[in-house]
Design an enzyme around this catalytic site. Structure first.
Site, mmCIF file in Angstrom:
data_model
loop_
_atom_site.group_PDB
_atom_site.id
_atom_site.type_symbol
_atom_site.label_atom_id
_atom_site.label_comp_id
_atom_site.label_asym_id
_atom_site.label_seq_id
_atom_site.Cartn_x
_atom_site.Cartn_y
_atom_site.Cartn_z
ATOM 1 N N HIS A 197 -11.289 56.875 20.424
ATOM 2 C CA HIS A 197 -11.196 57.750 19.468
ATOM 3 C C HIS A 197 -9.982 57.955 18.594
ATOM 4 O O HIS A 197 -8.826 57.386 19.343
ATOM 5 C CB HIS A 197 -11.699 59.223 19.757
ATOM 6 C CG HIS A 197 -10.536 59.823 20.707
ATOM 7 N ND1 HIS A 197 -9.509 60.230 20.478
ATOM 8 C CD2 HIS A 197 -10.717 60.123 22.100
ATOM 9 C CE1 HIS A 197 -8.877 60.820 21.548
ATOM 10 N NE2 HIS A 197 -9.819 60.624 22.443
ATOM 11 N N ASP A 245 -19.729 58.945 41.240
ATOM 12 C CA ASP A 245 -18.720 58.568 42.320
ATOM 13 C C ASP A 245 -18.144 59.833 43.007
ATOM 14 O O ASP A 245 -17.391 60.276 42.114
ATOM 15 C CB ASP A 245 -17.959 57.486 41.860
ATOM 16 C CG ASP A 245 -17.279 56.769 42.794
ATOM 17 O OD1 ASP A 245 -16.601 57.169 43.926
ATOM 18 O OD2 ASP A 245 -17.355 55.431 42.733
ATOM 19 N N SER A 250 -9.344 59.020 27.936
ATOM 20 C CA SER A 250 -10.006 58.080 26.963
ATOM 21 C C SER A 250 -9.541 56.874 26.795
ATOM 22 O O SER A 250 -8.275 56.625 27.067
ATOM 23 C CB SER A 250 -9.468 59.008 25.855
ATOM 24 O OG SER A 250 -8.275 58.962 25.866
#
Length: 353
Positions: free
Chosen positions: A173, A300, A315
């Site tokens: 992003h 997980d 990110s």
């Protein structure tokens, strides 16, 4: 609710070092790896080396970005807000009268040198250039425009991939200004080495985060940032050996290859790059926002124990499914840190062609 993971607050240590070279042998070896795998593979997809490593980010804006205006007190005690309704948050000041402006120092020098009480600001606004007139306030500590500005941004994120031409993609992003929410228009930027010092676990209503030390000096520069887009940041890695080692290139998946079910993400929350199990719970080929085409859930237990799920700073973490790089993590669900959004890798590759 969602929150972008771009981490703005970092500890900055300013130490002067000389820039050193290196990595050329590794670069040649890495290039041969791409060529060898490409020649033996039966698929025609692009080959990429997946990332997962944390990176320090520093970017300089293309011009001086306007954040807002304020009232300024004159020498006689009266106040004025001369730039109100003249400049807008998100404008970029690129000149004042006949002087070019690239950063805050340029702007300060130009304002200080003006003798007239009125100046012309040259602005870039929504990709167009406009000139506006505004007054200078003769304050007790010098002349002022009454405008809040910025000319850089810094933080921490995760690199997603490296291609055969040493081009990288990261974050998944764009980096936006926290005050205006506008995508930053950049003049140049750099990647730096960083080390993760602390992990704050995410919980409902409060996303966690990765905190690291970034030393902004020449010795720690990894490469250059050339683009800041809605799909991530992109540029060139110069010191491949300092970031990528013992990695194998894998195919990049087409959006039509991605499906709901088991997958893994790569990140370095434990201090080293590891793979963690996730599930892709939704694939949206027609999503309105390109960086929200995938919905993922961390399954997980190791990652859930370490971070609570997805945290700020992750990110760009690569998503791998069926031996292919399918995308990158982009956002966390604020109310459920185990869930988040992702972007198709092909929507990132459009910027490194």
């Amino acid at each position: 609710m969602q929150k972008r993971w771009y981490r703005r607050s970092v500890l900055i240590l300013l130490i002067a070092f000389m820039l050193t070279g290196g990595g050329y042998c590794f670069l040649e070896w890495k290039q041969s790896l791409f060529e060898r795998e490409a020649s033996t593979s039966e698929v025609s997809d692009d080959l990429l080396i997946p990332g997962g490593m944390p990176i320090g980010i520093y970017m300089e804006t293309d011009g001086v970005m306007v954040l807002g205006t304020e009232a300024v007190e004159e020498k006689d005690g009266t106040t004025q807000e001369p730039a109100k309704n003249i400049v807008k948050a998100g404008d970029y000041i690129v000149g004042i009268n006949d002087e070019a402006v690239t950063d805050k120092k340029d702007l300060q020098r130009a304002v200080k040198s003006q003798e007239a009480q009125e100046v012309v600001l040259h602005l870039r606004r929504n990709e167009e250039y406009v000139d506006v007139k505004t007054k200078l306030v003769d304050a007790r500590d010098g002349k002022k425009l009454g405008i809040w500005v910025k000319d850089d941004e810094q933080g921490l994120g995760t690199v997603t991939f490296l291609d055969s031409k040493s081009r990288f993609g990261a974050l998944g992003h764009g980096i936006r200004d926290t005050d205006t929410s506008e995508l930053l228009e950049i003049r140049e930027g750099r990647l730096y080495t960083t080390s993760i010092q602390e992990i704050k676990k995410g919980k409902s209503g409060e996303p966690g985060g990765m905190e690291g030390i970034i030393v902004y000096n020449n010795y720690n520069i990894l490469g250059t940032i050339e683009q800041n887009t809605e799909s991530g940041i992109f540029g060139t890695i110069d010191r491949i050996d300092a970031l990528f080692s013992e990695q194998e290139a894998i195919p990049a998946a087409a959006p039509s290859d991605v499906h709901t079910g088991e997958a893994v993400i790569r990140c370095a929350v434990s201090g080293k790059v590891e793979e963690y199990k996730i599930r892709i719970t939704k694939v949206d080929l027609n999503a309105h926002e390109k960086n929200k085409t995938l919905v993922i859930e961390v399954t997980d237990e190791r990652l859930l124990e370490l971070t609570g799920g997805i945290v700020q700073g992750m990110s760009g973490s690569p998503i791998i499914q069926d031996g292919k790089l399918v995308g990158a993590v982009t956002h966390v669900f604020v109310q459920n840190a185990a869930k988040g959004y992702g972007i198709f890798i092909q929507d990132m590759l459009k910027y490194v062609g």
